[in-house]
Design an enzyme around this catalytic site. Structure first.
Site, mmCIF file in Angstrom:
data_model
loop_
_atom_site.group_PDB
_atom_site.id
_atom_site.type_symbol
_atom_site.label_atom_id
_atom_site.label_comp_id
_atom_site.label_asym_id
_atom_site.label_seq_id
_atom_site.Cartn_x
_atom_site.Cartn_y
_atom_site.Cartn_z
ATOM 1 N N ALA A 77 0.836 -1.207 0.000
ATOM 2 C CA ALA A 77 0.000 0.000 0.000
ATOM 3 C C ALA A 77 0.863 1.245 0.000
ATOM 4 O O ALA A 77 2.005 1.223 0.471
ATOM 5 C CB ALA A 77 -0.921 -0.006 1.228
ATOM 6 N N ASP A 78 0.305 2.334 -0.522
ATOM 7 C CA ASP A 78 0.996 3.619 -0.476
ATOM 8 C C ASP A 78 -0.030 4.740 -0.478
ATOM 9 O O ASP A 78 -1.041 4.662 -1.171
ATOM 10 C CB ASP A 78 1.949 3.776 -1.673
ATOM 11 N N SER A 79 0.262 5.755 0.328
ATOM 12 C CA SER A 79 -0.616 6.929 0.385
ATOM 13 C C SER A 79 0.163 8.162 -0.055
ATOM 14 O O SER A 79 1.315 8.337 0.360
ATOM 15 C CB SER A 79 -1.133 7.154 1.812
#
Ligand SMILES: Nc1nc2c(ncn2[C@H]2C[C@H](O)[C@@H](COP(=O)(O)OP(=O)(O)OP(=O)(O)O)O2)c(=O)[nH]1
Length: 202
Positions: A77-79
């Site tokens: 995941a990455d934000s």
């Protein structure tokens, strides 16, 4: 469920791990092993927008971690925060950088994208990009100082320099999109996929 694949979270994010645990989603957690700074530099050179940047980095994290995991659904995941002035914001480098970032967000709306990718058998089998739009009120210097006095270093690991579930709530006069996306995962679409795969009960 005996033959359901196990979920492996390829993340060091305390927020993501806590979110899955709070939702009753059992998982193992591993470091993704990616040289994130090099990956970000390469993606930045491609001129990707925030949405595609988060998606590409989430896939790189999951693919890298999958080389170290024998089986299961490997979740990366990455934000990313797209600043009102067009740049991409990352986690603050220090308290002064956090103050600078908050001033960039002050009095304007910004978009936060949380991308998630699942890799199984060495290839991506699922992906989703969550989107939230956050409307920051005009922040006084006195507020920014008091906020950082209270929230630093707790927000040092947070893109956007806020914990929306904490004192970060005082930054906004409106938030659109789901809470979990801001915390770092498109949790509801992820849970739906895990139900499809028999990891969670339907
Ligand atoms: N608890 C909380 N965390 C937030 C909030 N906004 C952003 N974050 C966190 C979630 C992620 O841990 C972090 C986004 O950074 P990244 O996507 O680069 O992940 P991170 O470096 O934390 O871990 P990873 O790369 O997955 O090992 O920001 C918030 O409002 N509350």
């Amino acid at each position: 469920m005996t033959d359901a694949p196990r979920l492996v979270l390829a993340s060091q994010s305390a927020s993501r791990r806590a979110m899955l645990a709070a939702a009753g989603i059992a998982h193992d957690a591993v470091a993704n092993g990616l040289d994130e700074e090099a990956a970000k530099a390469a993606l930045a050179a491609e001129g990707l927008g925030a949405r595609d940047f988060a998606d590409a980095l989430a896939e790189l994290k999951a693919m890298r971690a999958a080389t170290r995991v024998s089986s299961g659904l490997v979740l990366g995941a990455d934000s990313v925060v797209a600043a009102p002035d067009g740049g991409l914001l990352d986690k603050p480098a220090g308290r002064d950088d956090a103050a600078t970032q908050l001033r960039r967000l002050s009095g304007a709306q910004h978009d936060l994208y949380s991308a998630a990718v699942i890799v199984e058998g060495g290839r991506p089998v699922w992906r989703h990009i969550g989107h939230a739009r956050l409307h920051v009120r005009a922040l006084s210097d006195a507020f920014i100082e008091a906020y950082l006095e209270a929230e630093w270093p707790a927000i040092s690991g947070c893109v956007g320099c806020y914990r929306v579930e904490g004192m970060g709530a005082q930054l906004f006069h409106r938030v659109e999109g789901d809470h979990w996306t801001i915390l770092g995962l498109p949790l509801l679409p992820l849970a739906a996929y895990l139900r499809d795969r028999g990891v969670l009960l339907s």
